[in-house]
Design an enzyme around this catalytic site. Sequence first.
Site, mmCIF file in Angstrom:
data_model
loop_
_atom_site.group_PDB
_atom_site.id
_atom_site.type_symbol
_atom_site.label_atom_id
_atom_site.label_comp_id
_atom_site.label_asym_id
_atom_site.label_seq_id
_atom_site.Cartn_x
_atom_site.Cartn_y
_atom_site.Cartn_z
ATOM 1 N N GLU A 1 0.789 -1.105 -0.092
ATOM 2 C CA GLU A 1 0.044 -0.041 0.109
ATOM 3 C C GLU A 1 1.008 1.274 0.010
ATOM 4 O OE1 GLU A 1 -2.036 3.090 2.604
ATOM 5 O OE2 GLU A 1 -0.207 2.426 2.599
ATOM 6 N N CYS B 1 -4.295 -3.626 3.021
ATOM 7 C CA CYS B 1 -3.567 -4.791 3.517
ATOM 8 C C CYS B 1 -3.715 -6.277 2.871
ATOM 9 C CB CYS B 1 -3.966 -5.039 4.978
ATOM 10 S SG CYS B 1 -3.801 -3.501 5.964
ATOM 11 N N HIS C 1 -5.062 -11.240 9.590
ATOM 12 C CA HIS C 1 -4.435 -9.895 9.668
ATOM 13 C C HIS C 1 -4.291 -9.414 11.035
ATOM 14 C CE1 HIS C 1 -3.395 -6.269 8.310
ATOM 15 N NE2 HIS C 1 -4.582 -5.805 8.672
HETATM 16 N N1 COA Z 1 -6.219 -0.781 30.122
HETATM 17 C C1 COA Z 1 -6.373 -1.823 29.334
HETATM 18 N N2 COA Z 1 -7.335 -1.728 28.114
HETATM 19 C C2 COA Z 1 -7.671 -0.560 27.815
HETATM 20 C C3 COA Z 1 -7.212 0.573 28.629
HETATM 21 C C4 COA Z 1 -6.579 0.399 29.903
HETATM 22 N N3 COA Z 1 -6.239 1.358 30.679
HETATM 23 N N4 COA Z 1 -7.794 1.789 28.174
HETATM 24 C C5 COA Z 1 -8.619 1.408 27.287
HETATM 25 N N5 COA Z 1 -8.367 0.097 26.972
HETATM 26 C C6 COA Z 1 -9.106 -0.707 25.753
HETATM 27 C C7 COA Z 1 -10.643 -0.355 25.482
HETATM 28 O O1 COA Z 1 -11.132 -0.902 26.392
HETATM 29 C C8 COA Z 1 -10.315 -1.069 23.800
HETATM 30 O O2 COA Z 1 -10.707 -2.663 24.113
HETATM 31 P P1 COA Z 1 -11.780 -3.025 23.434
HETATM 32 O O3 COA Z 1 -11.746 -2.688 22.122
HETATM 33 O O4 COA Z 1 -11.684 -4.532 23.677
HETATM 34 O O5 COA Z 1 -13.007 -2.623 24.137
HETATM 35 C C9 COA Z 1 -9.177 -0.679 23.398
HETATM 36 O O6 COA Z 1 -8.248 -0.452 24.583
HETATM 37 C C10 COA Z 1 -9.055 0.473 22.516
HETATM 38 O O7 COA Z 1 -9.554 1.534 23.145
HETATM 39 P P2 COA Z 1 -10.586 2.522 22.437
HETATM 40 O O8 COA Z 1 -10.687 3.752 23.202
HETATM 41 O O9 COA Z 1 -11.876 1.902 22.198
HETATM 42 O O10 COA Z 1 -9.979 2.740 20.823
HETATM 43 P P3 COA Z 1 -9.130 3.975 20.339
HETATM 44 O O11 COA Z 1 -9.831 5.345 20.342
HETATM 45 O O12 COA Z 1 -7.642 3.955 21.084
HETATM 46 O O13 COA Z 1 -8.845 3.354 18.875
HETATM 47 C C11 COA Z 1 -8.524 1.798 17.214
HETATM 48 C C12 COA Z 1 -8.353 2.092 18.626
HETATM 49 C C13 COA Z 1 -7.821 0.603 16.762
HETATM 50 C C14 COA Z 1 -9.932 2.091 16.491
HETATM 51 C C15 COA Z 1 -7.380 3.148 16.511
HETATM 52 O O14 COA Z 1 -6.117 2.805 16.923
HETATM 53 C C16 COA Z 1 -7.461 2.889 14.992
HETATM 54 O O15 COA Z 1 -8.186 3.521 14.304
HETATM 55 N N6 COA Z 1 -6.228 2.185 14.528
HETATM 56 C C17 COA Z 1 -6.384 2.205 12.767
HETATM 57 C C18 COA Z 1 -7.368 1.233 12.174
HETATM 58 C C19 COA Z 1 -7.298 -0.160 12.502
HETATM 59 O O16 COA Z 1 -6.155 -0.677 12.890
HETATM 60 N N7 COA Z 1 -8.351 -0.890 12.225
HETATM 61 C C20 COA Z 1 -8.270 -2.244 12.386
HETATM 62 C C21 COA Z 1 -9.128 -3.025 11.085
HETATM 63 S S1 COA Z 1 -8.238 -2.788 9.682
#
Ligand code: COA
Length: 386
Positions: free
Chosen positions: A80, A112, A234
């Site tokens: 990509e 991906c 993935h």
């Molecule tokens: N201790 C342990 N876990 C914790 C925590 C802590 N102190 N604080 C938050 N978490 C957990 C949340 O509960 C959540 O877990 P869950 O999904 O099992 O409920 C996880 O950490 C992520 O936190 P959240 O606030 O929901 O998401 P975020 O706003 O940090 O964003 C993504 C996470 C993955 C959406 C973001 O990193 C992203 O957009 N990544 C790129 C896109 C991607 O990879 N997509 C995947 C499909 S291709």
Amino acid sequence: MTALGIHDLSVATTHHVLELDDLAARNGVDPQKYRMGLGQAQMSVPAPDEDVVTMGAAAALPIIERHGTDRIRTLLFATETGVDNSKAAGVFVHSLLGLPAAVRTVELKQACYSGTAALQTALGIVARNPSEQVLVITADIARYELDSAAEPTQGAAAVAMLVSADPALLALETASGVHTADIDDFWRPLDSTTAVVDGALSTRAYMDAVLGAWDDYRAHGGAEFADIDHFVYHQPFTKMARKAHARLAQHNGAESVPEAFESTFTYNIQLGNSYTASMYAGLAALLDSDDDLTGKRIGLLSYGSGSVGEVLSGIVQPGYREHVRAEQTRAALENRQRIALEDYRALHAAVDGSSTDQEFPQVTAAPFRLAGIRGHARHYESTRSA
Ligand code: COA
């Protein structure tokens, strides 16, 4: 019928590594959010003289050294993070590796997923002429905006594979399941060096594609859930694979057992997301694990945003342990140099995608480097002869 599949598999990554605890400290986030919530501990960060070409060539070099080039007539580069809108990144790799002129070289793109399209294309070529081998390279640098929610899910790696008849590692079965849906969950506009992502939508789209491809795999003669010993997903972040497996198990009325997927996480926890290479780095970690996998069926569950999913499966071959590259991958991970948070941010901000003439400082210890851009053309060099 002659078995076709993955004969050799080799992983490479970048010069630098960022500890996600350092990123958590800057962001005022509990480090457990990244460690437990996302299932990530580190991310690979490229030096200024590294890109997908240098990583891809570094991953492929040990394969060429072991098997030679005589039977390779095709080089498929899946990424990509292409370095040019016209020229395939694989053409630079072809030159760096000294492959013969009698090779067809092309680049494949679909977020991906395209590494799996490259693998399927390679299988088709080898099926037509089993004396030929295909070099498949998957390589990506996952980049999101600084200070965004996606920032801790960046990373970088390349996985090169030699696809051949009578493979030493994994014989791929004929059945596969596919799924395409037009979704704006993640994409990278032509004028952007970072991806645009709707994180929540991307996780739902991933799940839908895996289930859709799974149902298609089953409808086309794929193995039952209970007959698959290990599942390689993935892994944009390893927690995603954990969730996907729970959902797929539920879909099949089965229990989600960690032994079925956890040993595929070892490398990706340290690499971060490597887009096209991610699932294959998961496969490498599984093959390098302590379990004897001889005769075991492995399910591969590929996803690329936008979106395309594919499920396929393969059988681990007798004697595969003599061919894996566990030491090489461990060394690649351990030899990375820890980068300070501010230096990582400066490197990230310096990537502008411009083709203005410039020379790059020699930083990487990898076998190949990007030396400079001259007259808008990228110039690579071997560091082995330097
Ligand atoms: N201790 C342990 N876990 C914790 C925590 C802590 N102190 N604080 C938050 N978490 C957990 C949340 O509960 C959540 O877990 P869950 O999904 O099992 O409920 C996880 O950490 C992520 O936190 P959240 O606030 O929901 O998401 P975020 O706003 O940090 O964003 C993504 C996470 C993955 C959406 C973001 O990193 C992203 O957009 N990544 C790129 C896109 C991607 O990879 N997509 C995947 C499909 S291709």
